[in-house]
Scaffold this active site. Structure first.
Site, mmCIF file in Angstrom:
data_model
loop_
_atom_site.group_PDB
_atom_site.id
_atom_site.type_symbol
_atom_site.label_atom_id
_atom_site.label_comp_id
_atom_site.label_asym_id
_atom_site.label_seq_id
_atom_site.Cartn_x
_atom_site.Cartn_y
_atom_site.Cartn_z
ATOM 1 N N CYS A 114 0.833 -1.204 0.000
ATOM 2 C CA CYS A 114 0.000 0.000 0.000
ATOM 3 C C CYS A 114 0.871 1.259 0.000
ATOM 4 C CB CYS A 114 -0.928 -0.016 1.214
ATOM 5 S SG CYS A 114 -2.114 1.352 1.254
ATOM 6 N N CYS A 115 1.898 1.271 0.850
ATOM 7 C CA CYS A 115 2.794 2.427 0.907
ATOM 8 C C CYS A 115 3.535 2.618 -0.415
ATOM 9 C CB CYS A 115 3.801 2.261 2.042
ATOM 10 S SG CYS A 115 3.132 2.487 3.702
ATOM 11 N N CYS A 198 -1.151 8.885 7.095
ATOM 12 C CA CYS A 198 -2.479 8.555 6.586
ATOM 13 C C CYS A 198 -3.426 8.301 7.753
ATOM 14 C CB CYS A 198 -2.402 7.314 5.701
ATOM 15 S SG CYS A 198 -1.527 7.564 4.147
ATOM 16 N N CYS A 201 -3.779 4.810 9.417
ATOM 17 C CA CYS A 201 -2.520 4.249 9.919
ATOM 18 C C CYS A 201 -1.908 5.076 11.035
ATOM 19 C CB CYS A 201 -1.508 4.121 8.777
ATOM 20 S SG CYS A 201 -2.038 3.026 7.461
ATOM 21 N N CYS A 226 7.739 3.823 5.927
ATOM 22 C CA CYS A 226 6.823 3.572 4.811
ATOM 23 C C CYS A 226 7.546 3.216 3.513
ATOM 24 C CB CYS A 226 5.928 4.787 4.588
ATOM 25 S SG CYS A 226 6.848 6.273 4.147
#
Length: 231
Positions: A114-115, A198, A201, A226
């Site tokens: 995702c990162c 984010c 997170c 990240c």
């Protein structure tokens, strides 16, 4: 770009580290801005010192409303031009269709995926054409940053110069500077947040926890990066 790392004394000021780094880079340098207190302080330091520093931001699509408020306040105060970069929409669509909205909590690999989509790939585009980039990282933030140098060669991003002017600042110094200069501050700090990324997170931290304990709180401390600052 001159990739020779300058010798910088341990008591060198943030403004001087920034100046040395920009001069050493010998080309365009920009701040990777997440609108944290650190990044806001760097913008103010550069402004007061008359340094030619660009600013770019990565909009992951999952930022807090309060973060955008800080960005808007900086544009108003400094007549700042922010270069925004976004994830490629087809990558985000494919990720969420295949794995859902919260796959990053299932494993470290999925969080890195995702990162990579929301941050690392946009960063690679943001850094194109630059000779150096500036971060707001500080040594005391986390175990992953304890040996942070003031200036380094970022081999993972093509040998750009990476400048960390606030590396030695404590949280107390940072708070004092932002209050003295009356700088814009993310409202989430007053709710117990000490590091803001984010929204899904990031959460407030408990007393005694380090500044990044609220980032990816389900992971071990040594994994809490990240991918933007792999070393």
């Amino acid at each position: 770009m001159n990739s020779t790392i300058p010798t910088i004394a341990s008591d060198t000021s943030a403004a001087e580290i920034l100046r040395i780094g920009i001069e050493t880079a010998s080309g365009p340098v920009s701040l990777a801005c997440s609108f944290s207190m650190e990044d806001v302080a760097i913008i103010d330091i550069a402004h007061q010192a008359g340094l030619n520093l660009g600013v770019f931001a990565l909009d992951t699509g999952r930022l807090n409303e309060e973060t955008y408020e800080v960005a808007d306040a900086l544009v108003e105060r400094y007549r700042l031009k922010i270069d925004w970069y976004f994830p490629r929409h087809d990558d985000v669509e494919n990720l969420e269709r295949a794995d859902g909205l919260f796959s990053f909590r299932e494993s470290l690999d999925k969080r890195h995926q995702c990162c990579a989509i929301r941050k690392v790939e946009p960063l690679s585009r943001a850094l194109k054409g630059l000779s150096g980039w500036v971060t707001g990282m500080r040594r005391e933030q986390a175990v992953t940053r304890g040996d942070l140098p003031p200036v380094e060669v970022d081999e993972l991003n093509g040998g750009l110069l990476k400048i960390n002017p606030l590396l030695a600042w404590t949280e107390e110094q940072l708070l004092a500077y932002t209050e003295e200069q009356r700088l814009p501050r993310n409202r989430l700090y007053s709710q117990g947040y000490r590091s803001i990324g984010c929204a899904p997170c990031t959460r407030a931290v408990k007393p005694g926890e380090d500044a990044r304990a609220g980032r990816w709180w389900w992971e071990n401390p040594e994994n809490k990066e990240c991918g933007l600052h792999r070393r």
